[in-house]
Structure formats: C-alpha cells, structure tokens
Design a protein around this motif. Structure first.
Motif, PDB file in Angstrom:
ATOM      1  N   LEU A 171      49.159  23.367 -14.045  1.00 44.60           N
ATOM      2  CA  LEU A 171      48.192  24.611 -14.336  1.00 44.60           C
ATOM      3  C   LEU A 171      49.006  25.257 -15.479  1.00 44.60           C
ATOM      4  O   LEU A 171      50.020  25.906 -15.392  1.00 44.60           O
ATOM      5  CB  LEU A 171      48.495  25.285 -13.072  1.00 44.60           C
ATOM      6  CG  LEU A 171      47.264  26.642 -12.865  1.00 44.60           C
ATOM      7  CD1 LEU A 171      45.841  26.074 -12.952  1.00 44.60           C
ATOM      8  CD2 LEU A 171      47.697  27.317 -11.421  1.00 44.60           C
ATOM      9  N   THR A 172      48.459  25.160 -16.783  1.00 46.21           N
ATOM     10  CA  THR A 172      49.011  25.730 -17.811  1.00 46.21           C
ATOM     11  C   THR A 172      49.099  27.318 -17.735  1.00 46.21           C
ATOM     12  O   THR A 172      48.539  28.034 -17.165  1.00 46.21           O
ATOM     13  CB  THR A 172      48.452  25.274 -19.053  1.00 46.21           C
ATOM     14  OG1 THR A 172      46.961  26.008 -19.187  1.00 46.21           O
ATOM     15  CG2 THR A 172      47.740  23.786 -19.043  1.00 46.21           C
ATOM     16  N   GLN A 173      50.041  27.704 -18.934  1.00 46.33           N
ATOM     17  CA  GLN A 173      49.871  29.055 -19.263  1.00 46.33           C
ATOM     18  C   GLN A 173      48.475  29.921 -19.406  1.00 46.33           C
ATOM     19  O   GLN A 173      48.419  31.213 -19.103  1.00 46.33           O
ATOM     20  CB  GLN A 173      50.742  29.527 -20.334  1.00 46.33           C
ATOM     21  CG  GLN A 173      51.049  30.859 -20.773  1.00 46.33           C
ATOM     22  CD  GLN A 173      51.709  31.761 -19.577  1.00 46.33           C
ATOM     23  OE1 GLN A 173      52.635  31.485 -19.006  1.00 46.33           O
ATOM     24  NE2 GLN A 173      50.889  32.649 -19.233  1.00 46.33           N
ATOM     25  N   LEU A 174      47.649  28.825 -19.647  1.00 42.47           N
ATOM     26  CA  LEU A 174      46.378  29.383 -20.014  1.00 42.47           C
ATOM     27  C   LEU A 174      45.453  29.411 -18.753  1.00 42.47           C
ATOM     28  O   LEU A 174      44.269  29.795 -18.722  1.00 42.47           O
ATOM     29  CB  LEU A 174      45.379  28.400 -21.030  1.00 42.47           C
ATOM     30  CG  LEU A 174      46.350  28.199 -22.406  1.00 42.47           C
ATOM     31  CD1 LEU A 174      45.554  27.335 -23.261  1.00 42.47           C
ATOM     32  CD2 LEU A 174      46.617  29.584 -22.944  1.00 42.47           C
ATOM     33  N   ARG A 175      46.146  28.999 -17.843  1.00 42.21           N
ATOM     34  CA  ARG A 175      45.426  28.891 -16.314  1.00 42.21           C
ATOM     35  C   ARG A 175      44.215  27.967 -16.473  1.00 42.21           C
ATOM     36  O   ARG A 175      43.260  28.058 -15.879  1.00 42.21           O
ATOM     37  CB  ARG A 175      44.925  29.983 -15.866  1.00 42.21           C
ATOM     38  CG  ARG A 175      45.050  30.081 -14.253  1.00 42.21           C
ATOM     39  CD  ARG A 175      43.968  30.723 -13.578  1.00 42.21           C
ATOM     40  NE  ARG A 175      42.678  29.834 -13.665  1.00 42.21           N
ATOM     41  CZ  ARG A 175      41.576  30.176 -13.582  1.00 42.21           C
ATOM     42  NH1 ARG A 175      41.218  31.365 -13.276  1.00 42.21           N
ATOM     43  NH2 ARG A 175      40.728  29.500 -13.937  1.00 42.21           N
ATOM     44  N   THR A 176      44.711  26.662 -17.307  1.00 44.75           N
ATOM     45  CA  THR A 176      43.585  25.559 -17.261  1.00 44.75           C
ATOM     46  C   THR A 176      44.429  24.486 -16.347  1.00 44.75           C
ATOM     47  O   THR A 176      45.656  24.422 -16.555  1.00 44.75           O
ATOM     48  CB  THR A 176      43.277  24.929 -18.631  1.00 44.75           C
ATOM     49  OG1 THR A 176      44.271  25.136 -19.346  1.00 44.75           O
ATOM     50  CG2 THR A 176      42.525  26.199 -19.390  1.00 44.75           C
ATOM     51  N   LEU A 177      43.498  23.517 -16.003  1.00 46.08           N
ATOM     52  CA  LEU A 177      44.020  22.573 -15.147  1.00 46.08           C
ATOM     53  C   LEU A 177      44.303  21.202 -16.169  1.00 46.08           C
ATOM     54  O   LEU A 177      43.142  20.767 -16.706  1.00 46.08           O
ATOM     55  CB  LEU A 177      43.300  22.062 -13.995  1.00 46.08           C
ATOM     56  CG  LEU A 177      43.954  20.835 -12.968  1.00 46.08           C
ATOM     57  CD1 LEU A 177      45.168  21.595 -12.170  1.00 46.08           C
ATOM     58  CD2 LEU A 177      42.894  20.473 -11.937  1.00 46.08           C
ATOM     59  N   ASN A 178      45.298  20.366 -16.224  1.00 47.76           N
ATOM     60  CA  ASN A 178      45.389  19.237 -16.981  1.00 47.76           C
ATOM     61  C   ASN A 178      45.852  18.250 -16.004  1.00 47.76           C
ATOM     62  O   ASN A 178      46.626  18.380 -15.031  1.00 47.76           O
ATOM     63  CB  ASN A 178      46.336  19.633 -18.014  1.00 47.76           C
ATOM     64  CG  ASN A 178      46.020  20.210 -19.241  1.00 47.76           C
ATOM     65  OD1 ASN A 178      44.749  20.588 -19.461  1.00 47.76           O
ATOM     66  ND2 ASN A 178      46.929  20.531 -20.347  1.00 47.76           N
ATOM     67  N   PHE A 179      45.142  16.990 -16.295  1.00 51.29           N
ATOM     68  CA  PHE A 179      45.669  15.682 -15.463  1.00 51.29           C
ATOM     69  C   PHE A 179      46.636  15.092 -16.654  1.00 51.29           C
ATOM     70  O   PHE A 179      46.175  14.528 -17.408  1.00 51.29           O
ATOM     71  CB  PHE A 179      44.514  14.960 -15.288  1.00 51.29           C
ATOM     72  CG  PHE A 179      44.833  13.586 -14.819  1.00 51.29           C
ATOM     73  CD1 PHE A 179      45.566  13.418 -13.646  1.00 51.29           C
ATOM     74  CD2 PHE A 179      44.098  12.465 -15.569  1.00 51.29           C
ATOM     75  CE1 PHE A 179      45.756  11.925 -13.214  1.00 51.29           C
ATOM     76  CE2 PHE A 179      44.388  11.086 -15.149  1.00 51.29           C
ATOM     77  CZ  PHE A 179      45.200  10.978 -14.003  1.00 51.29           C
ATOM     78  N   ASP A 180      47.891  15.019 -16.152  1.00 54.61           N
ATOM     79  CA  ASP A 180      48.971  14.364 -16.966  1.00 54.61           C
ATOM     80  C   ASP A 180      49.139  12.939 -16.737  1.00 54.61           C
ATOM     81  O   ASP A 180      49.102  12.209 -17.721  1.00 54.61           O
ATOM     82  CB  ASP A 180      50.181  15.365 -16.760  1.00 54.61           C
ATOM     83  CG  ASP A 180      50.345  16.800 -17.419  1.00 54.61           C
ATOM     84  OD1 ASP A 180      49.094  16.914 -18.018  1.00 54.61           O
ATOM     85  OD2 ASP A 180      51.248  17.552 -17.428  1.00 54.61           O
ATOM     86  N   THR A 181      49.683  12.582 -15.576  1.00 57.58           N
ATOM     87  CA  THR A 181      50.107  11.209 -15.403  1.00 57.58           C
ATOM     88  C   THR A 181      49.686  10.595 -14.068  1.00 57.58           C
ATOM     89  O   THR A 181      49.276  11.380 -13.379  1.00 57.58           O
ATOM     90  CB  THR A 181      51.701  11.168 -15.591  1.00 57.58           C
ATOM     91  OG1 THR A 181      52.412  11.899 -14.101  1.00 57.58           O
ATOM     92  CG2 THR A 181      52.261  11.492 -16.579  1.00 57.58           C
ATOM     93  N   ILE A 182      49.709   9.231 -13.909  1.00 56.68           N
ATOM     94  CA  ILE A 182      49.420   8.544 -12.720  1.00 56.68           C
ATOM     95  C   ILE A 182      50.104   7.278 -12.889  1.00 56.68           C
ATOM     96  O   ILE A 182      50.175   6.723 -13.589  1.00 56.68           O
ATOM     97  CB  ILE A 182      47.589   8.369 -12.651  1.00 56.68           C
ATOM     98  CG1 ILE A 182      47.403   7.573 -11.403  1.00 56.68           C
ATOM     99  CG2 ILE A 182      47.178   7.410 -13.830  1.00 56.68           C
ATOM    100  CD1 ILE A 182      45.815   7.632 -11.106  1.00 56.68           C
ATOM    101  N   GLN A 183      50.521   7.093 -11.248  1.00 55.00           N
ATOM    102  CA  GLN A 183      51.286   5.790 -10.885  1.00 55.00           C
ATOM    103  C   GLN A 183      50.646   5.237  -9.682  1.00 55.00           C
ATOM    104  O   GLN A 183      50.361   6.346  -8.705  1.00 55.00           O
ATOM    105  CB  GLN A 183      52.805   6.147 -10.692  1.00 55.00           C
ATOM    106  CG  GLN A 183      53.358   6.352 -11.871  1.00 55.00           C
ATOM    107  CD  GLN A 183      55.056   6.873 -11.846  1.00 55.00           C
ATOM    108  OE1 GLN A 183      55.188   7.448 -10.550  1.00 55.00           O
ATOM    109  NE2 GLN A 183      55.824   6.712 -12.469  1.00 55.00           N
ATOM    110  N   THR A 184      50.568   4.196  -9.655  1.00 52.98           N
ATOM    111  CA  THR A 184      49.796   3.505  -8.272  1.00 52.98           C
ATOM    112  C   THR A 184      50.864   2.542  -7.559  1.00 52.98           C
ATOM    113  O   THR A 184      51.393   1.917  -8.198  1.00 52.98           O
ATOM    114  CB  THR A 184      48.517   2.839  -8.663  1.00 52.98           C
ATOM    115  OG1 THR A 184      47.470   3.666  -9.287  1.00 52.98           O
ATOM    116  CG2 THR A 184      47.839   2.601  -7.303  1.00 52.98           C
TER     117      THR A 184
END
Length: 898
Positions: free
Chosen positions: A529-542
């Motif tokens: 949840l960035t300083q811009l208050r936007t949501l970013n999907f960063d990483t994924i491990q399964t």
C-alpha cells in the motif's frame, strides 16, 4: 522532458532532493478552482498568482480555433475561459476532476454532463474519458496535465521574477487529493501530473490531513500531552468530506506534534456545483413559465442557453450566501429573449432541503466508522474539540447551521483560510516527504479509507482481506492464500471495497498436482500500500503442502489461533491436536531444492480504467509540445506586435512635442507621421497574417526614422557652414592618407622581418601568402575595397561641394542630410580599415610564430642527431671492455632511467 515511472510504488522512493535548486509546487486541484503554492530557496511558501494577480483560478481551460491548420488553437486558462463558457460551451474543458479514472457509465459523469452542456465526451481504448474538442479527442489526463503544466510554468516565472539570477525550477509536485479517491482516480491523476515538464518527483497528499497539518503548525497553544480531536469539514464544489483527526503536542517541545487520521466520511457528489444546479433549475422554470412559447425540450437542446443559466445561477448562489434574494439578468438567453428574475433564499433552501441531512452525513460516518481498535477509547461527538470548516461551500449559512445543530455553535471553528488551508498544508507535507527544506517537525499518520480484499474464482472460497480500512500507509504485507490445485491456471480478483481494481492471473504449476500436493498449495504473496495509497502486487511464491501438519500451520497463519480449536470438527485434521501443529516457517532453500517451492508466473491486469501506455503518452506529449510551440510562436508574434504598437504610439507622441514641431526636419516628420498612421491601421486590419520578421522590420524602420529626427534635433546649435564642412574634409583626408599608406607600411614590416630571418629556413613572402584569415575576422572586412572606393568618390564630391559653395543653395534639413551621410560613410570606412589593420597585425604575429616553430623543429632534429652519434660511440667503447664492466655500465644506465 517528461519522466515516466513505470511502477507507481517506486514514486515514494524518489523523495531525496536531486539538486540544490529544486522547487516544490503544491496544487489544491479542486473541482471548480485551483490553488497553487511554490516553495524554493528563492520563493518560500508563496502563492502562484494568476495573470490577473488572483490567488485562485478556474479549474480547466478553453480552446479557441485560430485557423484551419491542425492544432492551430489557442488554449485559454483562468479568467479568460469565462466568456468562452457561454459563447462556445463545446470548446471549454472545465471542472475535470470528477472525470479522472471514470468511464462513461459512471453516475458522476452523468452529473458532469448536466453541468457542462454541449461538451462531447467519448471513451478511449483504455475505457477512460476523452473530450472531443474541435475535432480532436483529448484524454482527460492530458487536459489536466496541460492545466498543471501551465501552473508550473507560471511558478517558474514567479521564481525568476523574484531573483533574475535564480536557477530554481519546479522539479517536485505534490497534488492534494481526497481520501475517497479510489485506485483509478489516483492513477489517472498521477498520469496527468507526469505531463508537467522536467519533474523528477510526484506525490499525492490527503487533502483532509493537509488542512490538519496547516492548522496544527499554525497553532502553538495546544495543551501538552492531551489528544485534541477535530473534524475537518471540507465542503467544496464537487464533494463533501469529514476527516476525524487527533492532534497531540508533547510536553517536550523537541518532540514533533503528532497528527493522526482516526476516521473518515464523505459524499462524492454533494457540493457547491450541486447547489448551483438547483438554482439553475429554479431559473429555468421561471423562464419557461414566463416564456410559454419556448418548450423545455427546445431550451435543453440549446447548450449556450443552459450555459448562460448555469453561469447566472453561480452568481446568484454567491449573492444568496449573504442576502435574502438575488437578481438574475440574462441577455439573449435563447431566441434573442432577454430574461430577468429574482431568486429568494427561501426558494433556494427549499430546493436543497433534501440535502441538509446529507450535509452532516460525512461527520456521523467519520465518528461512527472511526478506525480506533477495540482497546482504544472511541471519539464521540461530545469529545470533539471542534469542527474546522474548510472549502468554499462551508461559508454558506445553512451549511454552518446544519453543523452547529450537531456540535453547537461554540465548537464551529472558522480559524483556517477556507480557500488556502489545503494548499498550505499540502506544501508543508510535500516538503516533508521530499525532504527539501527544514520545517517545524511534525509526524503524520495517514490511513486508507477502503478495504482491499482478494476474491477467488472458486465460489466456495472465502474472501481474504489484504488491507483493511484504517491501515496506515505506506506499508507492505505478505499473506497466504490457499489453493486446492495449483497445477491449474487461476485468477484472483482484487477489490477496493466493492470495486474490482485488478485481476491477477497465475500460471499453473504443472508438477504441483494433487498427487504431489495432497493438501493443496499456498501462495505467499506480497502487496504494498504505497505512499500514493495505491495497491501494488509485488511478489508471489507457491508452496506445495504435503501433509496435514503443514496444512494446519497454514490455516493457523491465515485464520488465527481460534482456528485450531475447531480442528476436531474437520476429519482431515482429527489426528492432530493444537500442540502438534507446526508453525508456518518453511525452509525456502530446502523447498527450492526438492521442488516444493516455486515462483510462478503471475501478472496483474487493471479491470477498469487502465494506465496510459507509452505509445499513448508519447502521442499526448507530442501534441502538448506542438501546442506549446504554437503558444510560444504566437506569444512571440503578439510580443512583436505589442512592441511595434508601442513604438508607433511613442513616435506619434514624439511628433506632437512642441520643439519637434517647431524645429524638426519637416520632410522627415511628414514621412514618419504617414508611416505611423499606415502601420497603426495595418496592425488593426492585416497584422494577424504577418510574420514576426515582417513586424520587426516595420518596428526597426519606425525606430530608425525617429532616431534620425532626434539626431537632427541634436544639431540645432551646429552652424552647418563652410568651417564645419572643411573640418569634415580634413578628417576624411587624414583617414584616406592612412588607407593609402597601409600597403607601404605592411611592405616595410615584411622587409624588416626578412632581414631577421634565415631564408634557408623560411620564405617570408611565400609563408605570408599561405596564412588564412579566420571566418569570423573575414566577415569584418567584407566589401572592403568597394567601401574604400565609394569613400574616395564621396570625398571628391564633398570637396567639390565645399569649393563650389553648393551648401549656400541648400536649406538646413538638406545640409544635415549631407553631413549625416558623409559622417556615417566615414565611420563605416574607419571601422573597415581598423579591421584590416587588425587582420594584418594578426598575420604578422602568425608569421613570427611559424618561424619560431621551424627554428625549434630544427634544433630538435640536430639534438637527436647528436644523441644518436653519442650512442654509437658509447657502444664502440663498451665492446672493448671486460664483461663485468659492461654489466656495471648497463646497470648504471637502468638506474639512471628509473
């Protein structure tokens, strides 16, 4: 140059000052008006004024077609748009804030169309909105970007006007944004902001917290160590917001004041624009009642008429804020019908009666849905220190009364500047985030007002919360999301409250079958949840879940400790008790090695309005640059016209002076007077098609003609007789003698130099002829021979003029012209001759330098020959000595070299 960030999450990292001269531009980008402030080493916290020296301006712009050429339009900003709104409503792009991040189907867009008749909206390939103006479809982000860029350009001019030596320029931009702006609105505003030239930092500031920062830093009398709870009530043109904040000043003055967001409520469509439309409805019905020949449909189909009604309603609204009634007067409303009426405050308040309850709704929402946890004391209406009023519509008496009915009039605080509190606070917050300058320290806790959740395509799977309303930002969070069969492709939907904002597509992991992973798999995903208050999907491990113990650990991590108490109800886990469940902490390296942990391919896609891609951004940038170039050319052309006009009026005033009329040269005065009249008429009727060069040529002509008259006036005390002309001839004769003697002097210098030079080393004459004159010097003696020849001829004619006393037959004006022409020719000849002497002197210097180089080269050659002979002699001597002696000599030589 416009710098583009591909990933919005990187923007908050660009907070350090790039160079010592960066300036910050903060903009309160309101629905109806814009306010901007610039801060730099040369301009500390100063409002960016409009061209009319006002502190706020209309939000948006207008377009005025100038010719049939593509993009040959003039963009109008601020007050200049006002008249265009009713004349050409289809060409005015105003109040664009509510269109950012929206599609044509959104309710806000329907309301926008009501308030902006005649304006044609269309959809882009990204589903966003474009405005079709004069045959060109402008994406709303591009239009907002133009608006912001124009403000930034004005801010830069303001800085330079403060100090001409300043190198400060806007490089950072902070945009005040409502907390209720969703992901798409924020990203659209960021897209717009990135069109500002030469910026390398851009951020968004919560406008409610900006007001709180402004309020907190301007007060110094907070009781220490006690929380002071306020509602920031901001009713603007397009929306109403209530931000619940707590301000705490520590007893230790070195500890920064703390400002924390505790709750939030809003109505995204309630505001001054809605009130204006209600008055417009009253005016429209009064007009239709008085003019029964005009149908309601006919009136609605006339965009200019509706625009005139809305404009008149806006003025009436301002009057009704302080008066019992307002007069409405509209000329040629439609079908050349003039209309006059009166709107009373009672009519106005009756029209918005249903909105009165809605006015206080955001306050109740901020208090009832506050973010405090269960173990914290809740803030009540009674425990509020006060309600701080901001926004232009908060000045309306019945708005203030509605709030006072809840909290009492004593706690209704009007202590901030309702128009400028946001931009003041946004500037201070922007300085803090970008670490530009030192300010009074303060700590801010900003919070998201929306829930972010994951929803699976598997209907049996519950939603999983990523961030909840009230979570502070910026922050990152890793979370587990179980899947039954990871070998299949899957899609996860990300929601911001009830709006789908992103779909994550995860490629199937072929070997994670049910046989290998009998208990399914779990995605370990990281979101920001960035300083811009936007949501970013960063990483994924399964991770592949192989046994029930790991499955229980995963469920414990997801559902919490209470889940373990329910395991007995699940047959899969009945053989385990809570003490035996593992803790979720897999060995990543070991799992990578045995193939039970994989980073799958996953991509996120926007599901609503998409970001601008590089191709569209480049297209818009090129269009803006073309419009900027047209503006610059047009500005320079207008500036040239202004200078010509100023020169013409200056010349006309000069010709009207008494001493010019009395003793000036009559023929020149008549000619200049005629030229002034002709050129003034040309400026009014024909200059629009003129080039800058043509305009400047006319200005130069007028300036020179005036200068000639002034020079004539300066000779008023000169006799202009025999003695003066003879003196001129004497000076001219001296100059001609120098010119005639120049070749002989040059020859003498060459002869003297030849006597000092060894002819075997250099041929002086031949080398002198080889010397080339640099082009910049050659230009100074262009037309040298014709000039000398013409001066000689003029001297002969001037001699005859004096000897034959021709001057006795001329009037004073003619004598002055003879004198002026001859003196100008003499001055030109003198300059040419001086340039020739300078070049000859340079050539002689070059000749001497060439000889010196040849001497040095010869000496080096002789020295090299001597060294070679000495080496041969040494070799012969060494060969006749014993080996040890030779070795010693060799070592000695080596040491000498070192």
């Amino acid at each position: 140059m416009v710098r583009v960030w591909k990933n919005a999450s990187l923007l908050p990292l660009c907070l350090l000052l790039a160079q010592a001269y960066a300036a910050l531009l903060a903009v309160d980008y309101g629905q109806q008006f814009l306010k901007a402030m610039v801060v730099s080493p040369q301009a500390p916290l100063e409002m960016v004024l409009t061209p009319e020296a006002k502190r706020k301006e209309v939000s948006g712009m207008g377009f005025k077609r100038l010719s049939d050429r593509e993009l040959d339009v003039e963009r109008l900003y601020g007050a200049a748009v006002g008249a265009l709104t009713t004349r050409a409503p289809q060409d005015t792009a105003l109040h664009l804030k509510s269109l950012l991040g929206r599609t044509l189907d959104d309710p806000e867009v329907a309301l926008y169309q009501l308030a902006h008749p005649g304006l044609k909206l269309s959809a882009t390939a990204r589903k966003s909105i474009a405005l079709e103006i004069d045959g060109t479809a402008y994406p709303v982000e591009e239009l907002v970007g133009m608006n912001l860029q124009e403000i930034a350009a004005r801010a830069n001019r303001h800085i330079r006007e403060n100090d001409r030596r300043s190198r400060d320029a806007v490089e950072k931009v902070a945009l005040a944004t409502p907390a209720f702006f969703d992901q798409y609105q924020r990203l659209a505003l960021m897209d717009a902001g990135m069109f500002v030239n030469d910026i390398n930092g851009l951020t968004l500031i919560n406008d409610g917290l900006a007001i709180a920062v402004n309020y907190a830093l301007k007060r110094a009398d907070f009781a220490p160590d006690l929380p002071h709870n306020y509602i920031i009530y901001d009713m603007g043109s397009g929306s109403t917001k209530a931000t619940l904040v707590t301000i705490t000043q520590h007893s230790d003055s070195d500890v920064p004041v703390r400002i924390e967001m505790q709750g939030y409520g809003f109505n995204s469509t309630l505001g001054g624009s809605g009130f204006t439309l209600k008055i417009a409805d009253i005016v429209k019905h009064k007009f239709l009642a008085k003019n029964t020949a005009v149908s309601e449909d006919a009136l609605a189909a006339d965009p200019r008429a509706i625009a005139k009604i809305i404009q008149a309603a806006e003025k009436a609204k301002l009057v009704l804020s302080a008066n019992a009634d307002a007069s409405v007067s509209i000329e040629a409303l439609t079908a050349d019908i003039d209309f006059r009426a009166t709107v009373t405050r009672e009519e106005f308040e009756a029209a918005i009666a249903e909105d009165v309850t809605a006015m206080t709704g955001p306050i109740w929402d901020a208090v009832n849905k506050q973010f405090t946890s269960e173990d914290q004391p809740r803030i009540t209406i009674d425990s509020l220190t006060g309600v701080i009023l901001a926004g232009g519509s908060s000045r309306v008496p019945f708005v203030q009364q509605a709030i006072a009915d809840i909290i009492g009039p004593d706690r209704l605080l009007k202590t901030v500047n309702a128009d400028e509190a946001v931009v003041n606070g946004a500037t201070l917050r922007g300085v803090q985030l970008f670490e530009l300058f030192k300010t009074r320290p303060f700590n801010v806790t900003d919070r998201s007002v929306f829930n972010f959740t994951i929803r699976s395509q598997d209907k049996d799977q519950d939603d999983v919360r990523i961030f909840k309303a009230g979570d502070s930002f910026p922050q990152k969070k890793s979370m587990l999301y179980p899947v039954k069969d990871a070998s299949k492709k899957s899609k996860l939907a990300i929601y911001e409250n009830d709006r789908l904002i992103k779909t994550i597509k995860i490629k199937g992991i072929s070997n994670f079958t049910k046989e290998l992973c009998p208990f399914g798999a779990v995605h370990n995903m990281t979101f920001a949840l960035t300083q811009l208050r936007t949501l970013n999907f960063d990483t994924i491990q399964t991770y592949c879940i192989k046994d029930a113990s790991e499955a229980a650990a995963v469920n414990r991590e997801i559902l919490g400790e209470s889940f373990i108490d329910e395991l007995d109800e699940d047959e899969e886990f009945e053989e385990f008790d809570s003490d035996e469940t593992a803790v979720f902490a897999f060995d990543e390296e070991a799992r990578k090695a045995d193939g039970t942990m994989i980073n799958p391919k996953a991509r996120g896609f926007d599901d609503y309005v998409q970001h601008m891609d590089s191709n569209e951004r480049m297209e818009c940038t090129n269009r803006i640059q073309q419009l900027d170039a047209n503006d610059k050319k047009r500005f320079q052309l207008q500036e040239a016209k202004n200078h010509l006009e100023s020169s013409l009026y200056d010349a006309r005033n000069f010709l009207a002076e008494e001493d010019v009329i009395a003793s000036g040269p009559k023929s020149q005065i008549d000619r200049l007077s005629k030229v002034v009249s002709e050129y003034l008429e040309w400026l009014d009727e024909e200059a629009d098609a003129a080039t800058k060069s043509e305009i400047n040529k006319r200005k130069k002509q007028v300036t020179q003609m005036k200068a000639n008259i002034e020079e004539y006036m300066e000779t008023a005390n000169e006799p202009l007789g025999l003695e003066q002309f003879q003196g001129m001839l004497t000076k001219a004769e001296d100059l001609l003698k120098k010119i005639e003697g120049n070749p002989e002097q040059l020859e003498q210098k060459l002869v003297e130099f030849e006597g000092k030079v060894n002819e075997e080393i250099m041929d002086v004459r031949d080398e002198f002829l080889k010397i080339k004159t640099p082009s910049y010097l050659a230009k100074t003696i262009e037309n040298y021979e014709p000039t000398i020849q013409f001066f000689n001829e003029s001297f002969v004619n001037m001699t005859r003029f004096v000897e034959q006393k021709i001057y006795d037959t001329m009037d004073r004006e003619q004598l002055y012209q003879v004198k002026a022409m001859f003196e100008k020719l003499e001055e030109t000849t003198k300059e040419k001759f001086a340039a020739m002497e300078a070049i000859q002197s340079q050539h002689m210097s070059d000749l001497k330098s060439t000889y010196q180089r040849k001497i040095r080269a010869l000496k080096r050659k002789e020295q090299k020959k001597k060294s070679s002979s000495a080496a041969e002699s040494a070799d012969a001597t060494a060969s006749s000595k014993p080996l040890s002696a030779s070795k010693s000599a060799e070592e000695s030589a080596i040491h000498d070299e070192l």
